[in-house]
Design a protein around this motif. Structure first.
Motif, short mmCIF file in Angstrom:
data_model
loop_
_atom_site.label_atom_id
_atom_site.label_comp_id
_atom_site.label_asym_id
_atom_site.label_seq_id
_atom_site.Cartn_x
_atom_site.Cartn_y
_atom_site.Cartn_z
N GLU A 15 0.77 -1.22 -0.12
CA GLU A 15 0.00 -0.13 0.01
C GLU A 15 0.87 1.19 -0.03
O GLU A 15 0.76 2.38 -0.73
N SER A 16 1.96 1.30 0.83
CA SER A 16 2.89 2.33 0.82
C SER A 16 3.41 2.53 -0.48
O SER A 16 3.62 3.78 -1.05
N ALA A 17 3.93 1.40 -0.94
CA ALA A 17 4.79 1.56 -2.37
C ALA A 17 3.66 2.04 -3.41
O ALA A 17 4.12 2.92 -4.29
N GLU A 18 2.58 1.76 -3.49
CA GLU A 18 1.47 2.15 -4.37
C GLU A 18 1.13 3.87 -4.04
O GLU A 18 1.16 4.52 -5.20
N LYS A 19 1.02 4.16 -3.02
CA LYS A 19 0.89 5.46 -2.61
C LYS A 19 2.06 6.29 -3.12
O LYS A 19 1.96 7.35 -3.56
N SER A 20 3.42 5.85 -2.77
CA SER A 20 4.57 6.26 -3.18
C SER A 20 4.63 6.61 -4.64
O SER A 20 4.98 7.74 -5.28
N ALA A 21 4.28 5.69 -5.56
CA ALA A 21 4.31 5.61 -6.92
C ALA A 21 3.25 6.53 -7.57
O ALA A 21 3.58 7.58 -8.32
N LYS A 22 2.12 6.69 -6.82
CA LYS A 22 0.95 7.81 -7.24
C LYS A 22 1.71 8.92 -6.89
O LYS A 22 1.35 9.89 -7.50
N ALA A 23 2.39 9.21 -5.71
CA ALA A 23 3.04 10.32 -5.08
C ALA A 23 3.93 10.89 -6.36
O ALA A 23 3.83 12.12 -6.84
N GLN A 24 4.78 10.06 -6.84
CA GLN A 24 5.51 10.41 -7.82
C GLN A 24 5.17 10.77 -8.88
O GLN A 24 5.61 11.65 -9.84
N LEU A 25 3.91 9.97 -9.39
CA LEU A 25 3.25 10.60 -10.47
C LEU A 25 2.66 11.85 -10.47
O LEU A 25 2.68 12.91 -11.54
N LYS A 26 2.31 12.08 -9.30
CA LYS A 26 1.60 13.57 -9.01
C LYS A 26 2.46 14.41 -9.02
O LYS A 26 2.60 15.40 -9.68
N SER A 27 3.80 14.07 -8.54
CA SER A 27 4.97 15.14 -8.52
C SER A 27 5.49 15.31 -10.08
O SER A 27 5.82 16.51 -10.57
N SER A 28 5.55 14.20 -10.72
CA SER A 28 5.93 14.40 -12.38
C SER A 28 4.67 15.51 -12.98
O SER A 28 5.15 16.15 -13.86
N LYS A 29 3.73 15.16 -12.67
CA LYS A 29 2.45 15.75 -13.15
C LYS A 29 2.61 17.33 -12.92
O LYS A 29 2.41 18.11 -13.72
#
Length: 579
Positions: free
Chosen positions: A314-328
Motif C-alpha cells: 500500500e505504501s509503495a502504491e501510494k509512493s508511486a502515485k505521489a511520484q506520478l503526481k510530482s511528475s504531473k
C-alpha cells in the motif's frame, strides 16, 4: 427370414448428451492500431503472420513536410522559448513514463512489494497448513504410535488383571475345599510298632532259613508273618497320608497356588509395561504440545509478515502515485514557466505529431491484418495485432437450449481444417440477453438466440482466427449404460415404449417378442434403455416397423443375400396390410 445385419446385440456403451452449435474462431486479445495522421505511408515494416513485440515499429509515415514546418517554426521561436519547450517535453516524457509504468503495473517498487506480498502469503499459508496438521493429532504419527502402544499395554494389563482375578478365585476355592477336608490322624506310634513287628518278622524268616532250610513249613509260616507285617505297615502309612479326596484337594490347592503366583507375576509385568507406555505417551503429547506452540508461533509470525507486506505494498502504491503526481506537477510547472504564445504551442503540437508518424505496437502479438499501404493515407485503421494462441469461439444458442448451459461446462470443438480431432474447450460466457436487431430489439418472430463464447483450452489446437468451428456443449455423460438406436424404439397406444427382441429356440429359429423399456439419457443417435428383462446380450431388431406384424413368429436368422433383399422389398407392404 431376417438378416444378421438387420439386428444388433444390446451392449453397454458411454452416452453423452450434448447440444450442437457453430461459431467463428476469434482471439481473446486483439489490438486495433489506428493513426490520426493523414500523412502518406512511407514504409511498412511488418506483414501478416509476423510476431511483434510491444514497442516494435510497424510503419512510418512520410513526415518530410512536417519536419520542414518544424524547422521553420523553430527559426521563428526564441532561444528561451526553446529551452522552456525542452523542459516541457522532458517533464512530459517523465510524466508519461511514470504513468505508463503505473498503469501497466511495471513500477519496480510496486512490483517488488507485490512479489513480497505473494511470498509472505505463501509462507503464511504453508505455516497455517503445518499448524493445522500438528493440531490434528490423528495426523501425527508419533502420537498415533504412542496411543497405539498405550492402548495395547492397557489391553494387556486388563487381560492380566482378569487372569489374576480368575486364578485368585480358583486358589480361594481350592484352599477352602482343602481346609474342609479332615486331616489324617497321628498314628506315628502305630507306624513305629508296625515297623518293629516287620523287623522281627524279617529276623524270624532269616532264622528259619538258617536253622532248618529243609523244613519248609516253618519258613512258610515265617514268610506269612512277614507279609502280614508288611501289609500292616502299609495300612498304617496310608492312614498317615489321609484319604484319596484329601490327596486330590491338596494337589488342587498346590496347583492353584502356583497358578496364582504366576498370574500375579504377569500382572506385575503388565502394570510395569502400562506405566512405561503411559509415561511415553505423556512425553509424546508434551513434546507435541511444544511443537504445536512452535507451529502456532510460526503461523502468527508468518501472518504478521504478510500483513506487513500488505502495508508495504500500500505504501509503495501510494509512493508511486505521489511520484506520478510530482511528475504531473513538474509538467504543469514547466508549462506555466514556458512562453505559451501561439507559435510555441504550434511547435509543441507539431513535435508531438512528428513522434506519432512512427507507428508502434502497443502490445506484443501476431499481425493478423495489414491495411497500411505505401503511398496511401496513414489515417485510420492500419494494423490488427492478435494473440493467436489464446483463442475463443463465438457462437449462439437458441432460447430453447440456453437453459441447459452453464459457464465452465466442457465443450468439444471441431473444424474442417483439424479433421476428426476433438479440441477441448469450456463455456466462458453466456450473454445475459438475447441478440438484438438494428433497432436494439429482440427478434419477435424468428428464433431467439443468445451469444456464447467458448474458450479454447489447447494453445496448439490447430485452429486459426476466422475459421468456422462446430461445437458440442457436453450436458451430461453416463458410462456403461445399455443403449439402442432411436429407430429401434416404437410406441403403442398405451404410451409404452417397446423394442423387438429375438430369442433363439430349440429348433434353431428365433422368436420375435416385444419388450417394454424405459428410456433415459439421449445422444445424437442413441438412447439409454433399462427395465425388467433388459440385459446385455439381447439381440434386437434395428427396424421394428417391418416386423411388428410378425410378433410371436419364428424366423430364421441368416446372412445377407439377394433373395433376402427381395423379401425386404415386400415387408413394408405386408406390414401395411397387417395394420
Amino acid at each position: 427370414m431376417v438378416a444378421f445385419s438387420e439386428t444388433a446385440i444390446l451392449k453397454k456403451t458411454d452416452l453423452i448428451s450434448s447440444i450442437g452449435g457453430t461459431g467463428t474462431v476469434e482471439s481473446n486479445r486483439s489490438l486495433m492500431v489506428y493513426s490520426t495522421q493523414a500523412y502518406p505511408v512511407k514504409a511498412v515494416h511488418v506483414k501478416v503472420g509476423d510476431y511483434v513485440e510491444a514497442g516494435e515499429l510497424l510503419c512510418e509515415l512520410d513526415a518530410s513536410a512536417l519536419i520542414n514546418q518544424i524547422e521553420t517554426q523553430e527559426l521563428t521561436t526564441g532561444v528561451s522559448a526553446k529551452a522552456a519547450l525542452s523542459q516541457v517535453k522532458s517533464a512530459s516524457d517523465n510524466y508519461s513514463a511514470a504513468k505508463e509504468l503505473l498503469d501497466e503495473g511495471l513500477n519496480t517498487a510496486v512490483l517488488a512489494a507485490e512479489n513480497n506480498v505473494r511470498a509472505t502469503h505463501d509462507a503464511w499459508q504453508k505455516a497455517q497448513r503445518m499448524y493445522s496438521t500438528a493440531l490434528n493429532s490423528s495426523d501425527n504419527p508419533t502420537l498415533t504410535a504412542a496411543d497405539a502402544a498405550y492402548t495395547s499395554a492397557l489391553s494387556a494389563f486388563e487381560a492380566a488383571k482378569t487372569n489374576f482375578n480368575s486364578a485368585e478365585q480358583a486358589y480361594n476355592l481350592a484352599k477352602a475345599n482343602f481346609e474342609a477336608m479332615l486331616p489324617p490322624s497321628d498314628n506315628s506310634a502305630a507306624i513305629l510298632l508296625a515297623e518293629s513287628v516287620l523287623a522281627a518278622a524279617q529276623a524270624a524268616l532269616q532264622a528259619a532259613l538258617v536253622e532248618d532250610p529243609v523244613n519248609q513249613q516253618k519258613v512258610l509260616q515265617a514268610r506269612s508273618v512277614l507279609e502280614a507285617a508288611e501289609h500292616n505297615l502299609l495300612i498304617e502309612k496310608q492312614k498317615a497320608l489321609g484319604s484319596d479326596e484329601y490327596q486330590a484337594a491338596l494337589a488342587a490347592f498346590n496347583a492353584s497356588s502356583g497358578a496364582k503366583n504366576t498370574a500375579q507375576a504377569a500382572l506385575a509385568n503388565a502394570q510395569s509395561a502400562l506405566n512405561s507406555a503411559k509415561a511415553q505417551r505423556e512425553a509424546a503429547y508434551l513434546n507435541s504440545d511444544s511443537q504445536l506452540k512452535e507451529y502456532a508461533y510460526a503461523k502468527d509470525s508468518a501472518y504478521s509478515n504478510y500483513r506487513a507486506a500488505l502495508i508495504s505494498l500500500e505504501s509503495a502504491e501510494k509512493s508511486a502515485k505521489a511520484q506520478l503526481k510530482s511528475s504531473k506537477n513538474a509538467l504543469n510547472s514547466a508549462r506555466a514557466n514556458a512562453n505559451t504564445d501561439a507559435a510555441l504551442l504550434r511547435l509543441a503540437q507539431m513535435q508531438e505529431d512528428l513522434e506519432n508518424t512512427r507507428i508502434k505496437a502497443e502490445e506484443g502479438g501476431t499481425v493478423t491484418a495489414v491495411y497500411a499501404k505505401v503511398g496511401a493515407s496513414g489515417a485510420g485503421l492500419l494494423f490488427v495485432i492478435e494473440d493467436v494462441s489464446d483463442l475463443r469461439v463465438e457462437s449462439a444458442v437458441s432460447g430453447y437450449d440456453i437453459g441447459a448451459l452453464k459457464p465452465g461446462m466442457a465443450v468439444t470443438i471441431k473444424s474442417d481444417a483439424t479433421g476428426d480431432a476433438l479440441i477441448k474447450g469450456s463455456l466462458s460466457r453466456i450473454a445475459p440477453t438475447s441478440q438484438k436487431n438494428a433497432l436494439g430489439q429482440s427478434n419477435p418472430t424468428g428464433d431467439v438466440l443468445f451469444s456464447t463464447e467458448v474458450k479454447v483450452a489447447d494453445a496448439n489446437s490447430g485452429l486459426l482466427i476466422g475459421m468456422n468451428a462446430r461445437l458440442k456443449y457436453l450436458i451430461e455423460e453416463r458410462k456403461d449404460v445399455l443403449a439402442v438406436p432411436f429407430d429401434a424404439l416404437f410406441e403403442k397406444e398405451n404410451a409404452e415404449t417397446y423394442i423387438l427382441v429375438l430369442s433363439e429356440q430349440k429348433n434353431g429359429k428365433h422368436k420375435i417378442d416385444e419388450l417394454i423399456v424405459n428410456t433415459g439419457l439421449e445422444s445424437d443417435l442413441m438412447v439409454e434403455v433399462y427395465g425388467e428383462g433388459v440385459r446385455e446380450g439381447l439381440r434386437l431388431l434395428n427396424n421394428p416397423g417391418e416386423f411388428r406384424h410378425l410378433i410371436g413368429s419364428e424366423l430364421m436368422l441368416v446372412e445377407d443375400s439377394p433373395a433376402l433383399d427381395s423379401i425386404r422389398s415386400i415387408r413394408p407392404f405386408a406390414a401395411m396390410r397387417q395394420g
